[in-house]
Design an enzyme around this catalytic site. Structure first.
Site, PDB file in Angstrom:
ATOM      1  N   TRP A   1      66.859  -5.872 -76.652  1.00 23.65           N
ATOM      2  CA  TRP A   1      67.357  -7.004 -75.874  1.00 23.65           C
ATOM      3  C   TRP A   1      66.828  -8.335 -76.379  1.00 23.65           C
ATOM      4  O   TRP A   1      67.555  -9.343 -76.374  1.00 23.65           O
ATOM      5  CB  TRP A   1      67.074  -6.809 -74.390  1.00 23.65           C
ATOM      6  CG  TRP A   1      68.061  -5.855 -73.797  1.00 23.65           C
ATOM      7  CD1 TRP A   1      67.846  -4.568 -73.407  1.00 23.65           C
ATOM      8  CD2 TRP A   1      69.460  -6.108 -73.604  1.00 23.65           C
ATOM      9  NE1 TRP A   1      69.024  -4.003 -72.971  1.00 23.65           N
ATOM     10  CE2 TRP A   1      70.026  -4.918 -73.076  1.00 23.65           C
ATOM     11  CE3 TRP A   1      70.287  -7.206 -73.808  1.00 23.65           C
ATOM     12  CZ2 TRP A   1      71.381  -4.818 -72.750  1.00 23.65           C
ATOM     13  CZ3 TRP A   1      71.638  -7.103 -73.499  1.00 23.65           C
ATOM     14  CH2 TRP A   1      72.166  -5.921 -72.977  1.00 23.65           C
TER      15      TRP A   1
ATOM     16  N   ASP B   1      63.006 -12.809 -70.185  1.00 25.58           N
ATOM     17  CA  ASP B   1      63.994 -11.840 -69.707  1.00 25.58           C
ATOM     18  C   ASP B   1      63.216 -10.777 -68.934  1.00 25.58           C
ATOM     19  O   ASP B   1      62.473  -9.996 -69.512  1.00 25.58           O
ATOM     20  CB  ASP B   1      64.726 -11.222 -70.896  1.00 25.58           C
ATOM     21  CG  ASP B   1      65.667 -10.085 -70.510  1.00 25.58           C
ATOM     22  OD1 ASP B   1      65.720  -9.713 -69.315  1.00 25.58           O
ATOM     23  OD2 ASP B   1      66.340  -9.555 -71.414  1.00 25.58           O
TER      24      ASP B   1
ATOM     25  N   LYS C   1      69.054  -3.330 -61.409  1.00 28.09           N
ATOM     26  CA  LYS C   1      67.940  -2.446 -61.710  1.00 28.09           C
ATOM     27  C   LYS C   1      66.975  -2.363 -60.524  1.00 28.09           C
ATOM     28  O   LYS C   1      66.713  -1.285 -60.012  1.00 28.09           O
ATOM     29  CB  LYS C   1      67.230  -2.922 -62.973  1.00 28.09           C
ATOM     30  CG  LYS C   1      68.183  -2.984 -64.176  1.00 28.09           C
ATOM     31  CD  LYS C   1      67.520  -3.548 -65.404  1.00 28.09           C
ATOM     32  CE  LYS C   1      68.531  -3.765 -66.525  1.00 28.09           C
ATOM     33  NZ  LYS C   1      69.136  -2.532 -67.033  1.00 28.09           N
TER      34      LYS C   1
END
Length: 373
Positions: free
Chosen positions: A101, A185, A209
């Site tokens: 990511w 992030d 999540k």
């Protein structure tokens, strides 16, 4: 069924239970939560409570705004540079690449200015994947130095795919050269442990999540960074427009924000982030202890940065992986297969996953090893 998906993940039972009522009749109004307009007084209540509860959970300073936006992680990787890469008058940003990511963040930012990798835990400095995990650690802080004119330094606090988690945010702040701000992030470890958001410029998290369902992406932005967007930034993604309209510049994901609000209330009534951190530490410790006790399963992440919430692992004999996944589902364990870029297996253990689920997975793995080991 125990859902070990990396997202959308399982929701707390209490949240689903409340949703089952509100879908038919929200707050005894006779109106389904599906039918609530984003311009209505009902949504005003939902939005204000969600924002207030999240701010309380995080202990967030008044220097920050909370934005409920759309776009997911992929969108966030474009929204951030379009809003702050030009804040120093030079479109320049630096990145730490520690997995899938963070590499995506870097690649996307290259479209909007001079993006540079200032540290990477992939020795080959590759951004491609070949069914393996090239990232098993996090770069040493002393090796990280931003460029003098950089607008920000971005990193991924928890690599959902690679299983690397880094939480010494203040250490990173001290490594910044110049007036760059820290961008994090936090999609997969948001609300799972105490994180010092007040030392950052921007953090973002996809809700599906630990904070709700897919459809809403939460941005926490320091107020002095708002109003610096590039001319090419779409008006709907300009932080200034979103802040001024209280996340209603366009039609927001009403239902997703409502679910996030329920999750925040559930967190508050169950000990908050401190309690979640204790639970997640216990769950991950149980699982790693089992992995480390056998050579049949392996996890190659350096022990100092092993993720508490996303744990990739591999079978000694990769030929057995598909069999493992198939038999796991028949045993009530679902979404255990690893990401397509890495293969293998992955157990995602977010806040809503109880210890009973971890025990069920470990017991299944023991049985599988007895039969195939």
């Amino acid at each position: 069924m125990w859902n070990f998906s990396s997202g959308p993940s399982m929701l707390p039972y209490d949240v689903i239970h409340q949703m089952s009522f509100d879908i038919l009749d929200w707050n005894s109004t006779g109106v389904s939560v599906f039918d609530i307009s984003h311009r209505s007084k009902y949504f005003e209540i939902i939005y204000n409570e969600a924002e207030s509860d999240l701010r309380e959970l995080l202990g967030l300073s008044s220097d920050y705004c909370i934005l409920f936006m759309q776009g997911g992680g992929q969108g966030a990787n474009a929204i951030i540079p379009m809003n702050i890469i030009g804040r120093n008058g030079i479109n320049m940003a630096d990145f730490i690449v520690s997995g899938y990511w963070s590499s995506k963040s870097y690649i996307e930012a290259c479209k909007y200015g001079d993006a540079s990798i200032v540290a990477s835990s992939n020795y080959a400095m590759k951004i491609d994947y070949q069914d393996c995990n090239p990232y098993t650690w996090f770069p040493k802080i002393e090796s990280i130095k931003t460029r003098a004119c950089s607008s920000y330094l971005q990193f991924c606090s928890n690599e959902t795919i690679n299983g690397v988690e880094f939480v010494d945010w203040n250490g990173l702040v001290n490594s910044i050269d110049g007036n760059a701000v820290l961008v994090a992030d936090v999609s997969s470890n948001f609300l799972t442990r105490e994180l010092d958001i007040n030392c950052t410029g921007v953090v973002f998290s996809c809700a599906q999540k630990n904070a709700g369902i897919s459809g809403v992406t939460i941005f926490i932005v320091r107020k002095d960074l708002i109003g610096m967007s590039l001319n090419i930034c779409p008006s709907v993604f300009d932080y200034k427009n979103v802040v001024n309209s209280e996340s209603r510049y366009n039609t927001p994901p009403v239902f997703a924000i409502y679910v996030s609000g329920l999750v925040f209330k559930w967190l508050k009534s169950n000990g908050g982030i401190k309690r979640m951190e204790s639970n997640n530490l216990e769950k991950s410790r149980m699982f790693y202890d089992f992995i480390d006790s056998t050579s049949f399963y392996t996890n190659t992440i350096h022990s100092s940065v092993r993720s508490r919430v996303n744990i990739p692992f591999f079978l000694k004999n990769d030929f057995l992986t598909d069999i493992f996944v198939e038999k796991a589902e028949s045993s009530g364990i679902i979404n255990i297969k690893g990401h397509r870029s890495m293969g293998g297996l992955r157990a995602s253990m977010y806040n809503a996953m109880p210890i009973d689920g971890i025990n069920a997975l470990i017991n299944y793995m023991r049985d599988f090893e007895r039969y195939y080991g």
